[in-house]
Design a protein around this motif. Structure first.
Motif, PDB file in Angstrom:
ATOM      1  N   ILE B  99       0.846  -1.185   0.000  1.00 28.10           N
ATOM      2  CA  ILE B  99       0.000   0.000   0.000  1.00 28.10           C
ATOM      3  C   ILE B  99       0.879   1.231   0.000  1.00 28.10           C
ATOM      4  O   ILE B  99       1.550   1.547   0.987  1.00 28.10           O
ATOM      5  N   ASN B 100       0.897   1.843  -1.158  1.00 24.59           N
ATOM      6  CA  ASN B 100       1.774   2.989  -1.345  1.00 24.59           C
ATOM      7  C   ASN B 100       1.093   4.239  -0.798  1.00 24.59           C
ATOM      8  O   ASN B 100      -0.031   4.555  -1.162  1.00 24.59           O
ATOM      9  N   LEU B 101       1.770   4.894   0.075  1.00 26.18           N
ATOM     10  CA  LEU B 101       1.186   6.081   0.689  1.00 26.18           C
ATOM     11  C   LEU B 101       2.085   7.272   0.427  1.00 26.18           C
ATOM     12  O   LEU B 101       3.139   7.409   1.037  1.00 26.18           O
ATOM     13  N   ASP B 102       1.647   8.091  -0.505  1.00 26.45           N
ATOM     14  CA  ASP B 102       2.413   9.303  -0.758  1.00 26.45           C
ATOM     15  C   ASP B 102       1.566  10.474  -0.306  1.00 26.45           C
ATOM     16  O   ASP B 102       0.568  10.812  -0.930  1.00 26.45           O
ATOM     17  N   PRO B 103       1.925  11.068   0.809  1.00 25.26           N
ATOM     18  CA  PRO B 103       1.062  12.113   1.376  1.00 25.26           C
ATOM     19  C   PRO B 103       0.822  13.264   0.413  1.00 25.26           C
ATOM     20  O   PRO B 103      -0.200  13.925   0.493  1.00 25.26           O
ATOM     21  N   GLN B 104       1.760  13.481  -0.493  1.00 23.03           N
ATOM     22  CA  GLN B 104       1.579  14.633  -1.376  1.00 23.03           C
ATOM     23  C   GLN B 104       0.501  14.393  -2.422  1.00 23.03           C
ATOM     24  O   GLN B 104       0.003  15.324  -3.033  1.00 23.03           O
ATOM     25  N   GLU B 105       0.154  13.137  -2.614  1.00 22.35           N
ATOM     26  CA  GLU B 105      -0.860  12.847  -3.614  1.00 22.35           C
ATOM     27  C   GLU B 105      -2.260  13.129  -3.102  1.00 22.35           C
ATOM     28  O   GLU B 105      -3.193  13.222  -3.872  1.00 22.35           O
ATOM     29  N   LEU B 106      -2.365  13.198  -1.788  1.00 20.26           N
ATOM     30  CA  LEU B 106      -3.706  13.248  -1.211  1.00 20.26           C
ATOM     31  C   LEU B 106      -4.069  14.636  -0.718  1.00 20.26           C
ATOM     32  O   LEU B 106      -3.314  15.271   0.000  1.00 20.26           O
ATOM     33  N   ILE B 107      -5.217  15.071  -1.135  1.00 19.01           N
ATOM     34  CA  ILE B 107      -5.749  16.323  -0.626  1.00 19.01           C
ATOM     35  C   ILE B 107      -7.035  15.976   0.107  1.00 19.01           C
ATOM     36  O   ILE B 107      -7.839  15.201  -0.394  1.00 19.01           O
ATOM     37  N   GLU B 108      -7.132  16.477   1.308  1.00 19.74           N
ATOM     38  CA  GLU B 108      -8.308  16.122   2.097  1.00 19.74           C
ATOM     39  C   GLU B 108      -9.312  17.257   2.081  1.00 19.74           C
ATOM     40  O   GLU B 108      -8.979  18.388   2.411  1.00 19.74           O
ATOM     41  N   ALA B 109     -10.502  16.920   1.678  1.00 17.42           N
ATOM     42  CA  ALA B 109     -11.555  17.944   1.613  1.00 17.42           C
ATOM     43  C   ALA B 109     -12.827  17.377   2.204  1.00 17.42           C
ATOM     44  O   ALA B 109     -13.680  16.861   1.506  1.00 17.42           O
ATOM     45  N   GLY B 110     -12.852  17.392   3.551  1.00 14.11           N
ATOM     46  CA  GLY B 110     -14.062  16.918   4.209  1.00 14.11           C
ATOM     47  C   GLY B 110     -13.867  15.559   4.868  1.00 14.11           C
ATOM     48  O   GLY B 110     -12.750  15.035   4.956  1.00 14.11           O
ATOM     49  N   GLU B 111     -14.975  15.032   5.357  1.00 15.65           N
ATOM     50  CA  GLU B 111     -14.958  13.789   6.123  1.00 15.65           C
ATOM     51  C   GLU B 111     -14.751  12.579   5.206  1.00 15.65           C
ATOM     52  O   GLU B 111     -15.221  12.558   4.073  1.00 15.65           O
ATOM     53  N   TYR B 112     -14.025  11.603   5.729  1.00 14.50           N
ATOM     54  CA  TYR B 112     -13.837  10.374   4.953  1.00 14.50           C
ATOM     55  C   TYR B 112     -13.629   9.210   5.909  1.00 14.50           C
ATOM     56  O   TYR B 112     -13.486   9.398   7.118  1.00 14.50           O
ATOM     57  N   ASP B 113     -13.592   8.018   5.390  1.00 18.56           N
ATOM     58  CA  ASP B 113     -13.194   6.867   6.187  1.00 18.56           C
ATOM     59  C   ASP B 113     -12.242   6.028   5.349  1.00 18.56           C
ATOM     60  O   ASP B 113     -11.888   6.408   4.223  1.00 18.56           O
ATOM     61  N   LEU B 114     -11.760   4.906   5.912  1.00 19.90           N
ATOM     62  CA  LEU B 114     -10.775   4.110   5.197  1.00 19.90           C
ATOM     63  C   LEU B 114     -11.397   2.819   4.656  1.00 19.90           C
ATOM     64  O   LEU B 114     -10.766   1.768   4.656  1.00 19.90           O
ATOM     65  N   ASP B 115     -12.634   2.947   4.182  1.00 19.86           N
ATOM     66  CA  ASP B 115     -13.314   1.766   3.655  1.00 19.86           C
ATOM     67  C   ASP B 115     -12.519   1.105   2.529  1.00 19.86           C
ATOM     68  O   ASP B 115     -12.559  -0.117   2.359  1.00 19.86           O
ATOM     69  N   GLY B 116     -11.834   1.932   1.757  1.00 22.11           N
ATOM     70  CA  GLY B 116     -11.025   1.378   0.657  1.00 22.11           C
ATOM     71  C   GLY B 116      -9.971   0.414   1.186  1.00 22.11           C
ATOM     72  O   GLY B 116      -9.779  -0.683   0.651  1.00 22.11           O
ATOM     73  N   LEU B 117      -9.307   0.821   2.268  1.00 23.34           N
ATOM     74  CA  LEU B 117      -8.288  -0.030   2.877  1.00 23.34           C
ATOM     75  C   LEU B 117      -8.910  -1.315   3.423  1.00 23.34           C
ATOM     76  O   LEU B 117      -8.402  -2.414   3.203  1.00 23.34           O
ATOM     77  N   PHE B 118     -10.018  -1.156   4.135  1.00 20.48           N
ATOM     78  CA  PHE B 118     -10.702  -2.324   4.697  1.00 20.48           C
ATOM     79  C   PHE B 118     -11.063  -3.309   3.592  1.00 20.48           C
ATOM     80  O   PHE B 118     -10.882  -4.515   3.724  1.00 20.48           O
ATOM     81  N   LEU B 119     -11.555  -2.740   2.504  1.00 16.31           N
ATOM     82  CA  LEU B 119     -12.000  -3.561   1.391  1.00 16.31           C
ATOM     83  C   LEU B 119     -10.829  -4.355   0.800  1.00 16.31           C
ATOM     84  O   LEU B 119     -10.942  -5.540   0.488  1.00 16.31           O
ATOM     85  N   ARG B 120      -9.708  -3.663   0.668  1.00 19.05           N
ATOM     86  CA  ARG B 120      -8.533  -4.313   0.071  1.00 19.05           C
ATOM     87  C   ARG B 120      -7.991  -5.389   0.994  1.00 19.05           C
ATOM     88  O   ARG B 120      -7.613  -6.475   0.555  1.00 19.05           O
ATOM     89  N   LEU B 121      -7.960  -5.069   2.276  1.00 18.30           N
ATOM     90  CA  LEU B 121      -7.495  -6.079   3.242  1.00 18.30           C
ATOM     91  C   LEU B 121      -8.444  -7.270   3.233  1.00 18.30           C
ATOM     92  O   LEU B 121      -8.023  -8.428   3.206  1.00 18.30           O
TER      93      LEU B 121
END
Lengths: 100, 568
Positions: B99-121
């Protein structure tokens, strides 16, 4: 698979959501508003439910939901969250209002 | 009836050498364990081994989630350990999720959760039927996302989710500067927390592992050294060998009759010996003597030399009559010469374990154990020695350690820390008297052996080691060296004087005997003379009376008939 709004555009936006939650609804509504307000008629919006398409999260390296990926024009940008912060969406994505 | 026994916590064996011993069987099954350590402390290897041993040894498929290294990097970095990552993945028993995590790629705009990660796991877990999962370096998640409030909640949800799936998890994280983890993750993983440490002391890296917390289970509380080497991650537990080793009653000769005599017949097979003394007191010579004796019995010996090369030891020992080269050629003696400062303690210990496995010796010499003193404190040497002694004892190997003490210290003091671990402690010391320095040896302790309390002077000659009997002067001080020789000489003189006096008295007696005998002879001859005279007198008297009788008879015959003739 999603809702195509307009085909006559240089913008391709993909919104990955997880299920039919209130957050999903909020993100979709926020994104539609921004698009319509700022660059109506010149964008393509694809909404993808990662829960309904196994493997799609892995393929697109999705961690957070919702995740908005601007695929065109380059560079590809990612924005996560319910997109309620319009300013952040616009500046963060580098998707400035079209110069008309 | 209700069962009053507490449900025992189920454990998942890690398969990591030593760890399952100190954790009482492994990690809590179906729960996450937090593994905190600094960069390069071996977190990834621990996590990877946990998953891979699960697949290979315990038939538990697993998922390895890497937030840092790619599967290719992992395969390259850990391929040397003998795990076939590609095969396990092809067989769908392992999934490496990068799981590649490049903080510069991500812009946060509002509430979110990590469902994508859960799904992949979830997809990876389902695809493999995983019972184990490792999340390597989760602090990457925390640096990738800006909203820590969301992230904490999501991390807690992730842990609960893994628990609900009954998956045993290892979650690794970087240690904080003052705290155990940088993001306080121990708050979310409360069942089991393991800390890894990689300290630099005396320019040497020392790796240690500690179980900080293990809810519902007893566990070893110490800091355990561990090593990362070709064999992977191995913790060296103090008590791994336990105290349950078989003991031998067989006595082994030291090769020096008088030393054996001091130990009333030698030391026990499988016991540990310490020979301590200041520089030049003959520690290596005693070692050579013991090695020589062992090789003569046909035993294999391993000689770990920290100060001299094998050739140098052989040359030096040849000068006091020990031909160690012959044993080396015969394959009975193996030298391993290395600098103590070349590696950390546990690397040395791992080296030792490896060598012991390789040559299967009956005797191991470590000369000297104090070579580590330069870079390490005594407590740590002791810890290492405990492990070494356990290693040897569990295999019935007789071990001999030499320890250098320094002139300024009381010779007994410096070795106290390690001496409590050994069975026999021979103390060598320089004895100074009459402007001379000689070597003295005494048995400081000998477990289970009646031993001499005397200090013996010990001599090195071309024919080996010789212990001299002790001579004491009038004040009870031991006499050594020329003082002993002088004393011996004096004693000899005294004996000579004594024997001369006796001879004189004997001669005088002899004289008297002769006088007495002469006197006796004189008296006897006087007596005999008297006797002779008397008997002659008697003879004469007798003769004359015979004559008279005869004369009377003749006279009667002449007269005619005797009274006798009347009868015929």
């Amino acid at each position: 698979m999603g809702a195509s709004v307009d085909t006559n555009t240089s913008y391709l936006l993909k919104l990955f959501v997880a299920g039919d939650s209130s957050r999903t609804g909020l993100a979709v509504a926020n994104l539609r508003h921004i698009c319509e307000d700022e660059f109506p008629g010149c964008y393509e919006l694809v909404i993808i439910d990662v829960l309904r398409h196994p493997g799609i999260a892995e393929e697109n390296k999705i961690l957070a939901a919702p995740t908005l990926i601007k695929e065109r024009p380059l560079p590809v940008r990612r924005i996560i969250g319910d997109l309620s912060d319009k300013e952040k969406v616009l500046t963060g994505i580098g998707l400035l209002p079209p110069q008309r | 009836m209700t069962n009053l026994a507490l449900p025992s916590l189920e454990k998942s064996a890690t398969g990591i050498a030593g760890f399952d011993d100190i954790s009482g069987g492994g990690l809590p099954r179906g729960r996450p364990t937090l593994l905190a350590g600094h960069a390069g402390s071996g977190k990834t290897l621990f996590a990877l081994e946990f998953v891979l041993h699960g697949i290979e040894k315990f038939n538990e498929p697993g998922v390895f989630v890497s937030f840092e290294e790619t599967p290719e990097e992992l395969a390259v970095n850990f391929g040397s350990l003998g795990f076939d990552l590609f095969r396990h993945q092809a067989e769908k028993r392992l999934r490496i999720l990068h799981i590649n995590l490049d903080p510069q790629e991500l812009i946060e705009a509002g509430e979110y959760d990590l469902d994508g990660l859960f799904l992949r796991l979830g997809a990876a877990i389902d695809a493999t039927g995983a019972r184990r999962i490792a999340l390597d370096a989760v602090e990457n998640l925390f640096s990738a996302f800006a909203d820590l409030r969301i992230l904490r909640a999501e991390f807690r949800r992730l842990m609960d989710w893994l628990k609900s799936k009954g998956i045993t998890a290892v979650v690794t994280t970087e240690r904080g500067t003052d705290t155990l983890t940088r993001h306080g993750l121990e708050e979310y993983i409360a069942d089991c927390v393991v800390a890894l440490d990689n300290r630099i002391e005396g320019q040497l890296a020392t790796r240690r592992l500690r179980i900080v917390k293990y809810r519902g289970s007893s566990h070893g509380c110490d800091e355990y050294p561990f090593v990362l080497d070709r064999a992977g991650f191995s913790v060296i537990p103090i008590t791994s060998a336990g105290m349950a080793y078989a003991v031998s009653t067989e006595r082994l000769s030291s090769g020096c009759a008088s030393l054996d005599e001091m130990l009333s017949g030698g030391f026990f097979r499988g016991s540990s010996l310490l020979v301590s003394g200041t520089s030049g007191t003959g520690k290596s010579s005693i070692s050579a003597q013991v090695v020589d004796a062992a090789c003569r019995r046909g035993e294999r010996c391993l000689y770990i030399a920290f100060e001299e090369s094998a050739d140098q030891i052989e040359r030096n020992m040849a000068s006091i009559g020990f031909d160690l080269a012959q044993w080396r050629q015969a394959g009975l003696l193996r030298f391993h010469a290395t600098r103590a400062s070349s590696n950390g303690l546990e690397t040395h210990l791992a080296m030792l374990t490896g060598l012991v496995n390789e040559c299967q010796p009956q005797m191991v010499i470590i000369d000297p154990i104090t070579a580590f003193n330069v870079s390490t404190d005594e407590e740590r040497i002791k810890t290492m020695l405990v492990r070494a002694v356990d290693l040897f004892k569990s295999r019935g190997i007789t071990s001999l350690f030499t320890a250098l003490t320094y002139g300024g210290d009381a010779p007994e003091a410096t070795s106290v820390a390690i001496s409590s671990l050994v069975d026999v402690w021979l103390l060598l010391r320089n004895l100074e008297s009459a402007g001379e320095r000689t070597r003295g040896l005494y048995v400081c302790k000998a477990r289970g052996i009646a031993h001499s309390n005397q200090i013996r002077e010990f001599m090195l000659s071309e024919t080996g080691i010789r212990l001299m009997d002790v001579l004491l002067d009038a004040e009870g001080r031991i006499l050594t060296g020329s003082a002993r020789l002088l004393r011996q000489r004096l004693d000899e003189n005294e004996a000579q004087i004594r024997s001369a006096a006796a001879a004189r008295r004997r001669a005088k007696l002899e004289d008297r005997r002769r006088v007495v005998e002469t006197k006796i002879a004189a008296i006897r001859s006087e007596f005999e003379e008297e006797l002779h005279a008397l008997s002659e007198e008697l003879e004469q008297e007798h003769t004359s009376s015979d004559q008279t009788t005869r004369t009377l008879a003749e006279l009667a015959a002449r007269r005619g008939r005797t009274s006798d003739g009347n009868k015929s």
